[in-house]
Design an enzyme around this catalytic site. Structure first.
Site, PDB file in Angstrom:
ATOM      1  N   ASP A 138       0.824  -1.212   0.000  1.00 27.88           N
ATOM      2  CA  ASP A 138       0.000   0.000   0.000  1.00 27.88           C
ATOM      3  C   ASP A 138       0.863   1.269   0.000  1.00 27.88           C
ATOM      4  O   ASP A 138       0.369   2.367  -0.251  1.00 27.88           O
ATOM      5  CB  ASP A 138      -0.965   0.016   1.191  1.00 27.88           C
ATOM      6  CG  ASP A 138      -0.283  -0.072   2.550  1.00 27.88           C
ATOM      7  OD1 ASP A 138       0.968  -0.152   2.604  1.00 27.88           O
ATOM      8  OD2 ASP A 138      -0.996  -0.052   3.579  1.00 27.88           O
ATOM      9  N   GLU A 139       2.164   1.108   0.273  1.00 28.94           N
ATOM     10  CA  GLU A 139       3.027   2.300   0.351  1.00 28.94           C
ATOM     11  C   GLU A 139       3.170   3.000  -0.995  1.00 28.94           C
ATOM     12  O   GLU A 139       3.600   4.149  -1.052  1.00 28.94           O
ATOM     13  CB  GLU A 139       4.408   1.929   0.899  1.00 28.94           C
ATOM     14  CG  GLU A 139       4.320   1.295   2.266  1.00 28.94           C
ATOM     15  CD  GLU A 139       5.606   1.352   3.078  1.00 28.94           C
ATOM     16  OE1 GLU A 139       6.538   2.074   2.704  1.00 28.94           O
ATOM     17  OE2 GLU A 139       5.657   0.668   4.107  1.00 28.94           O
ATOM     18  N   TYR A 162      12.144   2.733  -1.124  1.00 29.73           N
ATOM     19  CA  TYR A 162      11.479   1.426  -1.135  1.00 29.73           C
ATOM     20  C   TYR A 162      10.159   1.498  -1.899  1.00 29.73           C
ATOM     21  O   TYR A 162       9.917   0.731  -2.841  1.00 29.73           O
ATOM     22  CB  TYR A 162      11.223   0.940   0.305  1.00 29.73           C
ATOM     23  CG  TYR A 162      10.194  -0.174   0.371  1.00 29.73           C
ATOM     24  CD1 TYR A 162      10.489  -1.445  -0.117  1.00 29.73           C
ATOM     25  CD2 TYR A 162       8.921   0.041   0.910  1.00 29.73           C
ATOM     26  CE1 TYR A 162       9.541  -2.469  -0.081  1.00 29.73           C
ATOM     27  CE2 TYR A 162       7.977  -0.968   0.956  1.00 29.73           C
ATOM     28  CZ  TYR A 162       8.292  -2.220   0.455  1.00 29.73           C
ATOM     29  OH  TYR A 162       7.352  -3.225   0.488  1.00 29.73           O
ATOM     30  N   LYS A 166       8.921  -0.264  -5.458  1.00 29.50           N
ATOM     31  CA  LYS A 166       7.755  -1.148  -5.586  1.00 29.50           C
ATOM     32  C   LYS A 166       6.770  -0.568  -6.615  1.00 29.50           C
ATOM     33  O   LYS A 166       6.175  -1.304  -7.406  1.00 29.50           O
ATOM     34  CB  LYS A 166       7.056  -1.334  -4.227  1.00 29.50           C
ATOM     35  CG  LYS A 166       7.833  -2.110  -3.195  1.00 29.50           C
ATOM     36  CD  LYS A 166       8.144  -3.551  -3.586  1.00 29.50           C
ATOM     37  CE  LYS A 166       6.934  -4.455  -3.575  1.00 29.50           C
ATOM     38  NZ  LYS A 166       7.343  -5.893  -3.767  1.00 29.50           N
ATOM     39  N   ARG A 294      11.753   9.179  10.997  1.00 25.41           N
ATOM     40  CA  ARG A 294      12.181   8.631   9.695  1.00 25.41           C
ATOM     41  C   ARG A 294      12.064   9.751   8.652  1.00 25.41           C
ATOM     42  O   ARG A 294      11.077  10.490   8.661  1.00 25.41           O
ATOM     43  CB  ARG A 294      11.253   7.471   9.347  1.00 25.41           C
ATOM     44  CG  ARG A 294      11.447   6.871   7.995  1.00 25.41           C
ATOM     45  CD  ARG A 294      10.404   5.793   7.718  1.00 25.41           C
ATOM     46  NE  ARG A 294      10.742   4.509   8.309  1.00 25.41           N
ATOM     47  CZ  ARG A 294       9.943   3.442   8.308  1.00 25.41           C
ATOM     48  NH1 ARG A 294       8.746   3.503   7.751  1.00 25.41           N
ATOM     49  NH2 ARG A 294      10.325   2.306   8.870  1.00 25.41           N
TER      50      ARG A 294
HETATM   51  P1  NAD Z   1      11.402 -10.040   3.584  1.00 29.92           P
HETATM   52  O1  NAD Z   1      12.422  -8.944   3.518  1.00 29.92           O
HETATM   53  O2  NAD Z   1      11.126 -10.711   4.876  1.00 29.92           O
HETATM   54  O3  NAD Z   1      11.815 -11.206   2.555  1.00 29.92           O
HETATM   55  C1  NAD Z   1      12.281 -10.935   1.273  1.00 29.92           C
HETATM   56  C2  NAD Z   1      12.892 -12.231   0.706  1.00 29.92           C
HETATM   57  O4  NAD Z   1      13.309 -11.966  -0.644  1.00 29.92           O
HETATM   58  C3  NAD Z   1      14.130 -12.703   1.475  1.00 29.92           C
HETATM   59  O5  NAD Z   1      14.039 -14.092   1.725  1.00 29.92           O
HETATM   60  C4  NAD Z   1      15.285 -12.394   0.525  1.00 29.92           C
HETATM   61  O6  NAD Z   1      16.383 -13.282   0.659  1.00 29.92           O
HETATM   62  C5  NAD Z   1      14.616 -12.512  -0.834  1.00 29.92           C
HETATM   63  N1  NAD Z   1      15.276 -11.727  -1.891  1.00 29.92           N
HETATM   64  C6  NAD Z   1      15.642 -10.421  -1.853  1.00 29.92           C
HETATM   65  N2  NAD Z   1      16.227 -10.069  -3.015  1.00 29.92           N
HETATM   66  C7  NAD Z   1      16.211 -11.177  -3.809  1.00 29.92           C
HETATM   67  C8  NAD Z   1      16.657 -11.447  -5.136  1.00 29.92           C
HETATM   68  N3  NAD Z   1      17.259 -10.496  -5.868  1.00 29.92           N
HETATM   69  N4  NAD Z   1      16.465 -12.686  -5.636  1.00 29.92           N
HETATM   70  C9  NAD Z   1      15.863 -13.665  -4.902  1.00 29.92           C
HETATM   71  N5  NAD Z   1      15.446 -13.459  -3.629  1.00 29.92           N
HETATM   72  C10 NAD Z   1      15.615 -12.241  -3.095  1.00 29.92           C
HETATM   73  O7  NAD Z   1      10.079  -9.428   2.952  1.00 29.92           O
HETATM   74  P2  NAD Z   1       8.557  -9.686   3.330  1.00 29.92           P
HETATM   75  O8  NAD Z   1       8.190  -8.806   4.453  1.00 29.92           O
HETATM   76  O9  NAD Z   1       8.325 -11.141   3.411  1.00 29.92           O
HETATM   77  O10 NAD Z   1       7.848  -9.102   2.030  1.00 29.92           O
HETATM   78  C11 NAD Z   1       7.596  -9.924   0.895  1.00 29.92           C
HETATM   79  C12 NAD Z   1       6.985  -9.079  -0.202  1.00 29.92           C
HETATM   80  O11 NAD Z   1       5.789  -8.484   0.258  1.00 29.92           O
HETATM   81  C13 NAD Z   1       7.878  -7.925  -0.668  1.00 29.92           C
HETATM   82  O12 NAD Z   1       7.770  -7.810  -2.054  1.00 29.92           O
HETATM   83  C14 NAD Z   1       7.286  -6.705   0.028  1.00 29.92           C
HETATM   84  O13 NAD Z   1       7.504  -5.541  -0.726  1.00 29.92           O
HETATM   85  C15 NAD Z   1       5.827  -7.072   0.085  1.00 29.92           C
HETATM   86  N6  NAD Z   1       5.080  -6.476   1.199  1.00 29.92           N
HETATM   87  C16 NAD Z   1       5.460  -6.669   2.485  1.00 29.92           C
HETATM   88  C17 NAD Z   1       4.712  -6.128   3.528  1.00 29.92           C
HETATM   89  C18 NAD Z   1       5.075  -6.338   4.983  1.00 29.92           C
HETATM   90  O14 NAD Z   1       4.397  -5.794   5.838  1.00 29.92           O
HETATM   91  N7  NAD Z   1       6.108  -7.113   5.302  1.00 29.92           N
HETATM   92  C19 NAD Z   1       3.588  -5.361   3.237  1.00 29.92           C
HETATM   93  C20 NAD Z   1       3.249  -5.145   1.906  1.00 29.92           C
HETATM   94  C21 NAD Z   1       3.986  -5.724   0.893  1.00 29.92           C
HETATM   95  O1  TDX Z   2      12.162   1.259  15.251  1.00 23.44           O
HETATM   96  C1  TDX Z   2      11.115   1.638  14.687  1.00 23.44           C
HETATM   97  N1  TDX Z   2      10.384   2.636  15.246  1.00 23.44           N
HETATM   98  C2  TDX Z   2       9.249   3.141  14.685  1.00 23.44           C
HETATM   99  O2  TDX Z   2       8.630   4.063  15.227  1.00 23.44           O
HETATM  100  C3  TDX Z   2      10.642   1.047  13.460  1.00 23.44           C
HETATM  101  C4  TDX Z   2      11.403  -0.063  12.803  1.00 23.44           C
HETATM  102  C5  TDX Z   2       9.481   1.551  12.909  1.00 23.44           C
HETATM  103  N2  TDX Z   2       8.813   2.578  13.485  1.00 23.44           N
HETATM  104  C6  TDX Z   2       7.578   3.081  12.855  1.00 23.44           C
HETATM  105  C7  TDX Z   2       7.707   3.465  11.392  1.00 23.44           C
HETATM  106  C8  TDX Z   2       6.328   3.148  10.844  1.00 23.44           C
HETATM  107  O3  TDX Z   2       5.483   4.254  11.075  1.00 23.44           O
HETATM  108  O4  TDX Z   2       6.639   2.011  12.884  1.00 23.44           O
HETATM  109  C9  TDX Z   2       5.845   1.972  11.683  1.00 23.44           C
HETATM  110  C10 TDX Z   2       6.029   0.628  11.007  1.00 23.44           C
HETATM  111  O5  TDX Z   2       7.371   0.557  10.550  1.00 23.44           O
HETATM  112  P1  TDX Z   2       7.939  -0.724   9.760  1.00 23.44           P
HETATM  113  O6  TDX Z   2       7.712  -1.937  10.582  1.00 23.44           O
HETATM  114  O7  TDX Z   2       9.335  -0.400   9.338  1.00 23.44           O
HETATM  115  O8  TDX Z   2       6.931  -0.819   8.538  1.00 23.44           O
HETATM  116  P2  TDX Z   2       6.553   0.224   7.366  1.00 23.44           P
HETATM  117  O9  TDX Z   2       7.617   1.199   7.145  1.00 23.44           O
HETATM  118  O10 TDX Z   2       5.177   0.743   7.653  1.00 23.44           O
HETATM  119  O11 TDX Z   2       6.526  -0.790   6.102  1.00 23.44           O
HETATM  120  C11 TDX Z   2       5.996  -2.128   6.218  1.00 23.44           C
HETATM  121  O12 TDX Z   2       4.711  -2.224   5.680  1.00 23.44           O
HETATM  122  C12 TDX Z   2       4.593  -2.070   4.284  1.00 23.44           C
HETATM  123  C13 TDX Z   2       6.916  -3.139   5.528  1.00 23.44           C
HETATM  124  O13 TDX Z   2       8.224  -3.038   6.064  1.00 23.44           O
HETATM  125  C14 TDX Z   2       6.945  -2.919   4.052  1.00 23.44           C
HETATM  126  O14 TDX Z   2       7.703  -3.946   3.412  1.00 23.44           O
HETATM  127  C15 TDX Z   2       5.537  -2.970   3.535  1.00 23.44           C
HETATM  128  O15 TDX Z   2       5.521  -2.675   2.176  1.00 23.44           O
END
Ligand code: NAD
Ligand code: TDX
Length: 360
Positions: A138-139, A162, A166, A294
């Site tokens: 959603d970012e 980031y 995306k 941030r």
């Molecule tokens: P993560 O960082 O935990 O995992 C990413 C994985 O991708 C890792 O295992 C890493 O080794 C692998 N990777 C990175 N670069 C690579 C490459 N070039 N080739 C092959 N593998 C590679 O991420 P996540 O939190 O599991 O997120 C997964 C997906 O979902 C991402 O695309 C992220 O943008 C999206 N997403 C995450 C969130 C969230 O809240 N975590 C929210 C919205 C969308």
């Molecule tokens: O130490 C911290 N202190 C703090 O206040 C960290 C790590 C985060 N934060 C705040 C920043 C954000 O407002 O907390 C909120 C959540 O931060 P993150 O966990 O870093 O998530 P965010 O930046 O919202 O992004 C996450 O959701 C969307 C995932 O990392 C992304 O991969 C996804 O796309």
């Protein structure tokens, strides 16, 4: 691997791991190849405890999504029925310190994967069933004020390197549908939480710092809002989109649980204090430390998930309070996993990100 095999990229990361475990268990006819480069965020050991029947349907390949030769070989050997693309650099703060890795993995990586999938799809006579599901965020929509929600029609307005990477990858995916007809699907979801999340993200970082009685670094005034989605709900939504979604479409996925960061941290302090027998006088809330904000910090994210609810009959099953407790318990019961992912690289990151944020 048999014909009903799907390629999952980035499956050793947080959401990919949950997706593979969830899908192997709910779809006993499916086989999964997990292609992951094993960056700091990837942990292949997440599958060591699969039971024998599931382990037979799972294969790990260590490799990069930018390696065209490897992709071609994998498509040729496995004749994938679909691709579920998670692989990415995923942490906003890291993208502020080092944006180039995000361009490489998220934009170039998605492009190479689309190319390889497209060539395979063309040469295998465009199988009707083939799907390319791109997991996005959603970012890409930028930041909301106190009112309103992101819909699938909200214009893209990314703030961080980031989210810009995306957004670019989403545009490429959409272009491959419109230009070449590749049957793509895009999902844009809100903040996930749950088991196996790398402890750089807010919820696991705070859980570990509370357990270890370290400061709890809240950026800015701590009132930024995120819409929290339990990872198991997200995985169910992804299966639904993969199986029932319409090619070319985008689906927003949200948890319907908007919370300020400070509320989350208060909740975690209270849950952990109860489990660790810390008294009210000794509350972990005392560890909260407001630090430098941030850069480009988005104020609020909130998803309007009407489309996926109406068209694909999906909605989150977990209540935020219950799923947060499950998450806390998972981390408390999996300290070995935590030790295994907190390498020297992790310590360097914590120093780099938090040292510079200290207020005088
Ligand atoms: P993560 O960082 O935990 O995992 C990413 C994985 O991708 C890792 O295992 C890493 O080794 C692998 N990777 C990175 N670069 C690579 C490459 N070039 N080739 C092959 N593998 C590679 O991420 P996540 O939190 O599991 O997120 C997964 C997906 O979902 C991402 O695309 C992220 O943008 C999206 N997403 C995450 C969130 C969230 O809240 N975590 C929210 C919205 C969308
Ligand atoms: O130490 C911290 N202190 C703090 O206040 C960290 C790590 C985060 N934060 C705040 C920043 C954000 O407002 O907390 C909120 C959540 O931060 P993150 O966990 O870093 O998530 P965010 O930046 O919202 O992004 C996450 O959701 C969307 C995932 O990392 C992304 O991969 C996804 O796309």
């Amino acid at each position: 691997m048999p014909t009903n095999t799907i390629l999952v990229t980035g499956g050793a990361g947080f959401i990919g791991t949950n997706f593979i475990r969830n899908t192997l268990s709910k779809r006993p006819d499916l086989y999964i190849v997990n292609l992951d480069a094993l960056t700091y965020a990837g942990n292949p050991g997440n599958f060591n405890d699969l039971d024998a029947a599931m382990a037979k349907r799972y294969k790990f390949v260590h490799g990069d999504i930018r390696d065209t030769g490897l992709l071609q070989k994998l498509f040729k050997e496995n004749k994938f029925k679909s691709v579920v693309h998670f692989a990415a650099e995923s942490h906003v703060d890291r993208s502020i310190h080092g944006p180039e890795a995000f361009l490489e993995a998220n934009v170039e990586g998605t492009f190479r994967l689309l190319e390889a999938a497209g060539k395979y799809w063309e040469t295998s006579e465009k199988p009707e069933v083939f799907r390319f599901l791109h997991v996005s965020t959603d970012e890409v929509y930028g930041s909301l004020e106190a009112e309103g929600y992101f819909t699938e029609k909200t214009p893209y307005d990314p703030s961080s390197p980031y989210s810009a990477s995306k957004a670019a990858s989403d545009h490429f995916v959409r272009a491959y549908f419109r230009t070449y007809g590749l049957p793509t699907l895009i999902t844009n979801c809100s903040n996930n939480y749950g088991p196996y999340q790398f402890p750089e993200k807010l919820i696991p970082l705070m859980i570990l710092n509370i357990i270890e009685e370290k400061p709890l670094p809240l950026y800015g005034d701590g009132k930024n809002v995120r819409d929290w989605l339990y990872v198991a709900d997200h995985c169910d939504a992804l299966i639904r989109v993969l199986e029932k979604g319409k090619p070319g479409e985008t689906y927003n996925i949200g948890g319907g649980a908007e919370m300020k960061n400070i509320e989350i941290v208060h909740g975690l302090c209270d849950l952990l204090d109860a489990r660790l027998n810390r008294s009210v006088n000794d509350s972990s809330r005392g560890l909260i430390n407001f630090v430098e904000d941030r850069l480009g910090h988005d104020r609020r994210y909130a998803i309007d998930a009407t489309k996926i609810r109406k068209e694909l009959d999906w909605q989150p099953k977990y209540r935020f309070e219950d799923a947060l407790e499950k998450t806390v318990d998972w981390y408390m019961n999996n300290m070995e996993w935590i030790d295994s992912v907190r390498s020297g690289e992790y310590r360097k990151w914590i120093e780099l990100n938090y040292q510079s944020r200290k207020k005088e």
